[in-house]
Design a protein around this motif. Structure first.
Motif, short mmCIF file in Angstrom:
data_model
loop_
_atom_site.label_atom_id
_atom_site.label_comp_id
_atom_site.label_asym_id
_atom_site.label_seq_id
_atom_site.Cartn_x
_atom_site.Cartn_y
_atom_site.Cartn_z
N GLY A 121 31.59 -29.89 -32.75
CA GLY A 121 31.54 -28.43 -32.78
C GLY A 121 30.39 -27.82 -32.02
O GLY A 121 30.05 -26.65 -32.24
N VAL A 122 29.78 -28.59 -31.11
CA VAL A 122 28.67 -28.06 -30.32
C VAL A 122 29.22 -27.06 -29.30
O VAL A 122 30.10 -27.41 -28.50
CB VAL A 122 27.91 -29.18 -29.61
N LYS A 123 28.70 -25.86 -29.32
CA LYS A 123 29.15 -24.83 -28.39
C LYS A 123 28.49 -25.00 -27.04
O LYS A 123 27.51 -25.73 -26.90
CB LYS A 123 28.84 -23.44 -28.95
N GLY A 124 29.01 -24.28 -26.05
CA GLY A 124 28.40 -24.30 -24.73
C GLY A 124 27.12 -23.47 -24.71
O GLY A 124 26.88 -22.65 -25.61
N ALA A 125 26.30 -23.70 -23.71
CA ALA A 125 25.05 -22.95 -23.59
C ALA A 125 25.31 -21.53 -23.12
O ALA A 125 26.40 -21.20 -22.63
CB ALA A 125 24.12 -23.67 -22.62
N LEU A 126 24.31 -20.68 -23.27
CA LEU A 126 24.39 -19.34 -22.71
C LEU A 126 24.44 -19.42 -21.20
O LEU A 126 24.02 -20.40 -20.60
CB LEU A 126 23.17 -18.52 -23.12
N THR A 127 24.94 -18.37 -20.56
CA THR A 127 24.81 -18.28 -19.11
C THR A 127 23.34 -18.10 -18.78
O THR A 127 22.52 -17.73 -19.65
CB THR A 127 25.61 -17.10 -18.55
N MET A 128 22.98 -18.34 -17.53
CA MET A 128 21.57 -18.17 -17.17
C MET A 128 21.13 -16.73 -17.34
O MET A 128 20.00 -16.46 -17.80
CB MET A 128 21.34 -18.63 -15.72
N GLU A 129 22.00 -15.77 -17.02
CA GLU A 129 21.63 -14.37 -17.20
C GLU A 129 21.39 -14.05 -18.67
O GLU A 129 20.44 -13.34 -19.01
CB GLU A 129 22.74 -13.47 -16.65
N GLN A 130 22.24 -14.59 -19.56
CA GLN A 130 22.05 -14.36 -20.99
C GLN A 130 20.76 -15.01 -21.48
O GLN A 130 20.05 -14.45 -22.32
CB GLN A 130 23.25 -14.92 -21.76
N THR A 131 20.47 -16.20 -20.95
CA THR A 131 19.25 -16.90 -21.34
C THR A 131 18.02 -16.12 -20.94
O THR A 131 17.05 -15.98 -21.70
CB THR A 131 19.22 -18.30 -20.71
N ILE A 132 18.03 -15.59 -19.72
CA ILE A 132 16.90 -14.80 -19.22
C ILE A 132 16.73 -13.53 -20.05
O ILE A 132 15.61 -13.14 -20.40
CB ILE A 132 17.10 -14.48 -17.73
N ASP A 133 17.84 -12.88 -20.38
CA ASP A 133 17.77 -11.68 -21.22
C ASP A 133 17.16 -12.01 -22.58
O ASP A 133 16.30 -11.27 -23.09
CB ASP A 133 19.17 -11.09 -21.42
N ALA A 134 17.62 -13.10 -23.20
CA ALA A 134 17.13 -13.47 -24.53
C ALA A 134 15.64 -13.80 -24.50
O ALA A 134 14.88 -13.40 -25.39
CB ALA A 134 17.93 -14.67 -25.06
N ALA A 135 15.20 -14.52 -23.46
CA ALA A 135 13.79 -14.86 -23.35
C ALA A 135 12.94 -13.60 -23.15
O ALA A 135 11.87 -13.46 -23.76
CB ALA A 135 13.58 -15.84 -22.18
N ALA A 136 13.40 -12.70 -22.30
CA ALA A 136 12.65 -11.47 -22.05
C ALA A 136 12.54 -10.62 -23.32
O ALA A 136 11.48 -10.04 -23.61
CB ALA A 136 13.32 -10.67 -20.94
N GLU A 137 13.61 -10.57 -24.09
CA GLU A 137 13.59 -9.79 -25.33
C GLU A 137 12.61 -10.40 -26.33
O GLU A 137 11.89 -9.67 -27.03
CB GLU A 137 15.00 -9.74 -25.94
#
Length: 238
Positions: A121-137
């Motif tokens: 049940g391991v999901k896929g990773a975020l897209t790079m854009e989503q990852t960058i948004d999450a880190a910035a937040e």
């Protein structure tokens, strides 16, 4: 490590500006973009206080990496199988029978691991854009650098421009109409990539320390931030 290495190269390139007059702006922008990607991924994995969620995020990235490895070895095996069936196509010197066997073993192993991750049940990773948004937040919410500029909008905007430049697209040129515009893009990207890398280092040092006495190899200003974050991530047993 990848982010720090890229930024080290950026520092060397900037040091050459005055003696050589060569700005190497495209290289700097591309290196900053790569640093921003690596550091943002590290921040995304390490910033969550819940240990199970951190492990889940690490597994999601593992799934993406296994998928990419599986794709690579599958392409190589298919290419070599076609070459073996074509008498006119000679293999390269390193493509020995043992090398082919090893590739096929890697392919089977990657397929097995990928199936295990899917079944678990391991999901896929975020897209790079989503990852960058999450880190910035997260960086904005935690204010590791007290006098820092807000990251969320700045990072995403400059990452998009940098990606276009790195891929050789022409659309970013409208935002680089003069020396001032180009210098501003470089400065903003350097700020975003450095700030995100510092956040990644701070989180790594936080998790790597068994108590708030963070190691002295960590820069002083990041060491203080890691000490402040340590109680948030310290395990209950400690």
């Amino acid at each position: 490590m990848s982010a720090a290495e890229n930024l080290t190269t950026v520092a060397h390139l900037i040091d050459q500006w005055e003696p050589t007059g060569k700005m190497r702006t495209i290289s700097i922008i591309t290196l900053c973009r790569s640093a921003l990607e690596s550091a943002s991924r590290a921040v995304w994995v390490l910033c969550e206080p819940d240990r199970d969620e951190r492990r889940s995020r690490a597994l999601r990235i593992t799934r993406e990496e296994v998928q990419r490895h599986k794709k690579y070895v599958t392409e190589q095996v298919n290419r070599l199988d076609k070459a073996a069936a074509n008498s006119a196509s000679a293999p390269m010197a390193f493509e020995t029978p043992a090398y082919v066997i090893e590739l096929k073993t890697q392919k089977r192993n990657a397929e097995s691991v990928m199936q295990t991750l899917i079944d678990s049940g391991v999901k896929g990773a975020l897209t790079m854009e989503q990852t960058i948004d999450a880190a910035a937040e997260w960086i904005d919410a935690n204010r590791l650098v007290k006098s820092g500029r807000p990251m969320a909008n700045l990072t995403r905007e400059k990452y998009s421009i940098a990606s276009g430049i790195a891929h050789g697209s022409t659309w970013p040129t409208r935002y680089l109409l003069g020396a001032t515009d180009l210098t501003s893009v470089v400065a903003d990207l350097l700020y975003a990539s450095l700030t995100t890398t510092e956040a990644a280092i701070t989180l790594w040092e936080t998790h790597a320390s068994v108590d708030p006495r963070v190691g002295r190899k960590c820069p002083q200003h990041l060491r203080q931030a890691a000490r402040q974050l340590h109680p948030r991530y310290a395990s209950a047993s400690s």
